[in-house]
Design a protein around this motif. Structure first.
Motif, short mmCIF file in Angstrom:
data_model
loop_
_atom_site.label_atom_id
_atom_site.label_comp_id
_atom_site.label_asym_id
_atom_site.label_seq_id
_atom_site.Cartn_x
_atom_site.Cartn_y
_atom_site.Cartn_z
N VAL A 1 0.86 -1.19 0.00
CA VAL A 1 0.00 0.00 0.00
C VAL A 1 0.90 1.24 0.00
O VAL A 1 1.79 1.32 0.84
N PRO A 2 0.71 2.13 -0.92
CA PRO A 2 1.52 3.35 -0.92
C PRO A 2 1.16 4.22 0.27
O PRO A 2 0.00 4.28 0.68
N PRO A 3 2.14 4.92 0.85
CA PRO A 3 1.90 5.70 2.07
C PRO A 3 0.81 6.75 1.91
O PRO A 3 0.11 7.03 2.90
N ARG A 4 0.64 7.26 0.76
CA ARG A 4 -0.34 8.34 0.63
C ARG A 4 -1.76 7.84 0.86
O ARG A 4 -2.68 8.62 1.03
N LYS B 1 7.48 12.09 6.97
CA LYS B 1 8.62 11.76 6.13
C LYS B 1 8.37 10.48 5.34
O LYS B 1 8.82 10.31 4.21
N ILE B 2 7.70 9.54 5.98
CA ILE B 2 7.37 8.28 5.30
C ILE B 2 6.46 8.56 4.11
O ILE B 2 6.47 7.84 3.11
N GLY B 3 5.65 9.60 4.28
CA GLY B 3 4.72 9.93 3.20
C GLY B 3 3.28 9.76 3.60
O GLY B 3 2.37 9.79 2.76
N LEU B 4 3.07 9.58 4.89
CA LEU B 4 1.70 9.41 5.36
C LEU B 4 1.00 10.75 5.35
O LEU B 4 1.63 11.81 5.48
N GLN B 5 -0.31 10.66 5.26
CA GLN B 5 -1.12 11.87 5.38
C GLN B 5 -1.45 12.04 6.86
O GLN B 5 -1.71 11.07 7.56
N MET C 1 0.86 25.27 12.76
CA MET C 1 1.63 25.58 11.55
C MET C 1 2.96 24.86 11.52
O MET C 1 3.49 24.54 10.46
N GLN C 2 3.50 24.66 12.70
CA GLN C 2 4.81 23.99 12.73
C GLN C 2 4.68 22.51 12.43
O GLN C 2 5.68 21.85 12.17
N LEU C 3 3.48 21.93 12.53
CA LEU C 3 3.33 20.49 12.38
C LEU C 3 3.20 20.12 10.90
O LEU C 3 2.63 20.87 10.11
N PRO C 4 3.68 18.93 10.53
CA PRO C 4 3.65 18.52 9.12
C PRO C 4 2.30 17.91 8.74
O PRO C 4 2.27 16.79 8.22
N VAL C 5 1.21 18.60 9.07
CA VAL C 5 -0.11 18.03 8.78
C VAL C 5 -0.59 18.48 7.40
O VAL C 5 -0.13 19.47 6.85
N ASN C 6 -1.56 17.67 6.86
CA ASN C 6 -2.09 17.95 5.55
C ASN C 6 -3.54 18.37 5.58
O ASN C 6 -4.07 18.91 4.62
#
Lengths: 209, 804
Positions: free
Chosen positions: B642-645, B672-676, B693-698
């Motif tokens: 399964v692709p991380p996205r 970094k893995i590519g998860l949403q 804002m500092q968090l890598p959320v989508n």
């Protein structure tokens, strides 16, 4: 020493009384004790049963020397006067309670004036009242026929007229005359007669001390 | 007390027994020695007595003999004897016999005949019966013998009467009678008896013994030959030492003299010694008893004092010093004990402080609070009163502590403590239970008062707290439990307050009064954990999927995986009943792992089926603490190809606000893995946008509480709009959940929201049903396309009513 004196007396007696008689008898006697042993110095004597003539006997002397009576044993005939000289330098008192002759000599020194006359036959024991050890015997005989035994117990009587006699023996310390035996004496020599005498007694031991 | 008494008694008993033993043995030894000495002395005395006795008898005989000899040598007497004068002889014997004290005088002649006899005067002459005497006298001069005449014993002496040769014997007879015995006793000091043995029987001729004893003597003499060796006679009044002296034999009869003396006589001189010993023994025993009592008292009295002091210390009274001034070991012991007492008192003070006081805030700690609560409950119970406890902790304390440092955290706790202390009255208590948890005890009887207090506390903590001019923002959740309403024991009361506090925290209500219902859910929780484990192991858990639909194209491009528990007995268990519990107990990790695994697997299955859907999975705050999470997810994705996205992790605001630093680190690794990454329930927390804002959320998911009612409330729509705009300005997709009607759906599309999720579109469905829903909505085409084709609102609404 006593033997010589007694021998002398014997000879004297023989010479006086029996010398010339041809019909006289001769006796051989032997004295022994119940055990058979001969007794020396025993006096054997014959007492005639018929009244004999009594010639006046000679005087006798019992001296006292070194607190001893000398002689210790005297044999005399009835009627013999005995004088008791005192040769010691101490005084003595001679006495006798013997029935044959009872007398007392008070303490004295030297020789008493009067001799003591033994006028009865028998055994007289003499003593000193103050010296108990002093003792002497006087055999007073009613006969001139007596003799003393020698070492083998032998004695000889000569010139004894034949006849009936009482034969007796005596030895100190017997204090009385012993029973004898009646014998008949014939003229001439005869066989040896044996006599048994028991002279032992309490006094023997005492005297031998 | 008993111990000391027995100690003293033991000491006395020991000393006295020892002394008694010594003295008893000494006494016995002395007694024994005395007895032996007495016997020895008696033996000596008897030996001497026997010699004296023999000498006296001989001298008697000699003097009698001499006297008799004197008579025997008396001239006149001899003349009387020699001349056979019996009368004179008898009277001389009589006269002389009186003079020489002869009992009888006899004269025995050479023939052994009695000539005169003073005993039987005038009788005819007869043979003298004692021939042996005469025989002996005849051979030895004189003699003596013992003989019986007319039943009387005589010593007979025979001496010769010489004139000058022996002509007879005087026999002097001296009686062996009581007089002689008395004389001999006078000379020897011994008891003298004359005894005659005839045919095995003894008779006593004379004795100095008293009649009773002489009888005993006669009875007690052994048979003849053995008697001569006898040394000990049993007599009334005690044993006597004895000697038997043969006096002479008369035919078969034996005449003996018995010399004896009581042993007691010889013991007499030892008796005073023994008395002295006894007196000394008694005195020393008494002294030793007195001495040991004194020593005992000297030892035991201070020991009793020490014991009393020890008892006081044991009962917790350390105040009174131990005052025993002595130079001996007990003094040293007392001193040591007193030092110990002082030390214990000091340490107890310190331990009490450590045990009961929180060193940071100087407030009472949990132990002291519990004790105070116990006492309070006891007092309340006694007077029929009430009390309440409030348990609270600080929200976001961990954040302060971690981000600003422990110094700041400590400062914060001290400040909070001070404010609480100022609020509670003098009767109440404030305690720090540990961490950021505080507790208060108040005797306010009215629940309204307690609520007022809780509000005051909340208000007090809302006032800003500064640390070096930095504002520390803390909130609080307070749990309230009332006595006797909620519990009657301290433990349950505290637990109930705790439960109420968790409820308050969950409800963000500030404070909550305990409700018994909380307790039942609490109780269910316990059995729940076991059942939950079983659920995982037995496959009772299911994932339901709720589609997310894009609002502009009405395409189904994603779905949220929601956990469901099909309980074999209870049926469907709602997640609200076990997920918070799992979060609370940490079991959420297991659940999350299972959910992830199942979701990724399903995603892979669908992808191979040609349906490519992004699956969202809820991740709890605790999961974010798990550093292994990123690797585990990566492994899962690889496994199911399964692709991380296609995997989206939804995290609530509170999820990363608990430990923001750590959460950020984990989130970055996941990104970094590519998860949403999606922020769930946005709007309910206090998270600042600057932080987000500092968090890598989508993605931002607007909480259903805003969305579901925004049709009716205009201000909610405003919030939703501004949130959508805000999200878009931050470059995030915005998803609205809780879309329950077409109006809401349309409004969201108007507001430019990217995606919608809710019952209006579809309830969560099991995987098979979800697949059917997808296929049914758009048979024979790709999911996105189908969604686009059937994007009419009426259709969606119809479908919802059919499945609902």
């Amino acid at each position: 020493m006593p033997a010589h004196r007694s021998l002398g007396a014997l000879l004297a007696a023989a010479a006086l009384g029996l010398g010339g008689q041809s019909s006289a008898a001769e006796l051989q006697l032997q004295v022994a004790n119940p055990g058979g042993s001969p007794i020396a110095d025993a006096v054997v004597y014959l007492t005639p049963q018929t009244a004999p003539s009594h010639p006046s006997p000679p005087k006798a002397i019992i001296d006292q020397v070194n607190r001893q009576f000398v002689p210790r044993v005297s044999v005399i005939q009835v009627g013999t006067p005995v004088s008791f000289p005192n040769s010691d330098n101490i005084r003595h008192s001679v006495y006798s309670f013997s029935p044959a002759k009872t007398f007392t000599l008070k303490l004295y020194a030297g020789t008493p004036t009067n001799p003591v006359v033994f006028d009865n036959a028998g055994v007289v024991v003499l003593g000193c009242n103050i010296h108990d050890r002093m003792v002497a015997w006087v055999l007073v005989l009613d006969t001139p026929y007596y003799a003393r035994t020698d070492q083998s117990g032998m004695a000889q009587l000569d010139n004894v007229p034949p006849g009936e006699y009482l034969l007796r023996a005596w030895h100190e310390p017997l204090s009385s005359e012993q029973p004898g035996e009646m014998i008949h004496v014939d003229a001439g020599a005869a066989a040896v007669r044996k006599l048994v005498l028991d002279a032992s007694g309490p006094d023997m031991a005492e005297m031998q001390q | 007390m008993i111990l000391f008494r027995s100690l003293r008694v033991r000491m006395i008993v020991f000393l006295v027994a020892l002394l008694g033993l010594v003295q008893a043995s000494e006494f016995i030894l002395t007694n024994h020695a005395s007895y032996n000495a007495a016997r020895g002395k008696l033996e000596d005395d008897l030996g001497v007595g026997e010699k004296v006795f023999a000498r006296v008898l001989r001298q008697n005989a000699e003097s009698q003999e001499q006297a008799a000899a004197v008579l025997a040598s008396d001239f006149a007497f001899r003349e009387a004897v020699a001349t056979g004068d019996v009368g004179t002889l008898a009277s001389a014997l009589e006269n002389h016999g009186a003079r020489i004290k002869a009992k009888a005088l006899l004269y025995v002649n050479l023939n052994g005949d009695v000539v005169a006899d003073t005993l039987r005067p005038g009788e005819p002459s007869r043979h003298f019966e004692f021939e042996g005497l005469i025989e002996q006298a005849r051979s030895q001069g004189d003699a003596s013998t013992i003989g019986m005449l007319e039943d009387r014993a005589f010593q007979m002496i025979a001496v010769p009467v010489r004139a000058p040769i022996t002509i007879g014997w005087i026999v002097a007879c001296f009686p062996i009678d009581g007089e002689l015995a008395g004389d001999l006793r006078g000379l020897t000091g011994l008891e003298v008896s004359f005894a005659l043995e005839h045919a095995g029987h003894w008779s006593l001729l004379a004795s100095t013994l008293p009649p009773a004893q002489s009888g005993a003597l006669r009875a007690g003499i052994p048979a003849y030959p053995a008697a001569m060796q006898t040394r000990l006679l049993s007599m009334p009044g005690g044993d006597q030492q004895a000697r038997f002296v043969a006096l002479g034999d008369v035919g078969a009869e034996h005449i003996v003299a018995v010399l004896q003396r009581p042993i007691a006589d010889a013991m007499a001189r030892f008796r005073s010694l023994r008395a002295t010993l006894i007196v000394l023994g008694v005195i020393s025993l008494a002294l030793s008893i007195a001495g040991s009592i004194m020593i005992g008292l000297g030892i035991t009295r201070p020991i009793e004092l020490l014991l009393a002091a020890v008892r006081r210390i044991r009962q917790g009274d350390y105040s009174e010093p131990i005052r025993i001034q002595r130079d001996d070991e007990i003094g040293v012991l007392a001193q040591g004990l007193d030092h110990m007492r002082a030390g214990i008192a000091e340490r107890e003070q310190r331990i009490l402080k450590l045990a009961y006081v929180d060193s940071l805030t100087q407030l009472p700690n949990r132990s002291q609070f519990n004790e105070a609560l116990e006492q309070g409950i006891a007092a309340a119970r006694a007077r029929g009163g009430a009390l309440a406890i409030l348990v609270m902790d600080l929200d976001r304390f961990k954040y302060v502590n971690d981000s600003l440092g422990h110094g700041v955290g400590d400062h914060l706790l001290r400040q909070v403590g001070q404010r609480l202390a100022s609020l509670i009255g003098p009767e109440g208590r404030v305690a720090r239970l540990g961490g950021d948890e505080f507790a208060m005890l108040t005797f306010a009887a009215d629940p309204a008062e307690v609520i007022e207090l809780a509000q005051k506390i909340a208000a007090s903590l809302e006032r800003p707290i500064y640390y070096q001019e930095q504002l520390l923002d803390v909130g609080t959740s307070i749990g309230i439990a009332l006595y006797p309403l909620h519990a009657t024991d301290s433990e349950t009361l505290v637990r109930n307050a705790d439960i109420a506090m968790y409820v308050a925290k969950r409800n963000k209500s500030g404070y909550t009064i305990y409700d018994p219902n909380y307790d039942t859910s609490q109780k269910e929780h316990l059995s729940l954990l076991g059942e939950l484990r079983r659920a995982v192991e037995h496959g009772e858990l299911r994932l339901y999927y709720q589609p997310k639909v894009t609002l502009n194209s009405a395409a189904v491009v994603a779905a949220e995986a929601l956990i469901r528990w099909i309980h074999p007995v209870r049926g469907l268990v709602p997640p609200a009943l076990f997920v918070p519990f799992a979060e609370h107990t940490g079991y959420i990790k297991v659940l999350t792992r299972w959910v992830l695994q199942e979701a990724v697997r399903q995603c892979g299955v669908w992808r191979r089926d040609g349906v490519e859907l992004q699956i969202s999975v809820n991740i709890s705050a605790r999961d974010l603490m798990n550093r292994d999470l990123p690797d585990a997810i990566q492994a899962l994705l690889l496994e199911h190809d399964v692709p991380p996205r296609l995997l989206c992790l939804e995290i609530t605001e509170s999820g990363f606000m608990e430990d923001p630093m750590h959460a950020q680190e984990v989130l970055e690794r996941l990104a970094k893995i590519g998860l949403q990454l999606s922020i769930d329930d946005y709007g309910t927390g206090y998270s600042s946008l600057s932080y987000i804002m500092q968090l890598p959320v989508n993605e931002l998911k607007i909480d259903r509480s805003f969305v579901s009612h925004m049709g009716e409330k205009g201000d909610l729509a405003t919030i939703v709009r501004s949130t959508i705009e805000l999200g878009h300005s931050l470059g995030l997709k915005v998803v609205a959940e809780g879309v329950e009607d077409g109006q809401c759906f349309a409004l969201l599309r108007e507001l430019g929201c990217d995606s919608a999720q809710g019952y209006f579109i579809s309830p969560p469905l099991p995987a098979e049903a979800f697949r059917e829903w997808l296929a049914g909505s758009l048979p024979g085409s790709a999911p996105v396309k189908r969604a686009q084709q059937s994007a009419s609102l009426s259709e969606l609404a119809r479908r919802q009513s059919a499945t609902g």
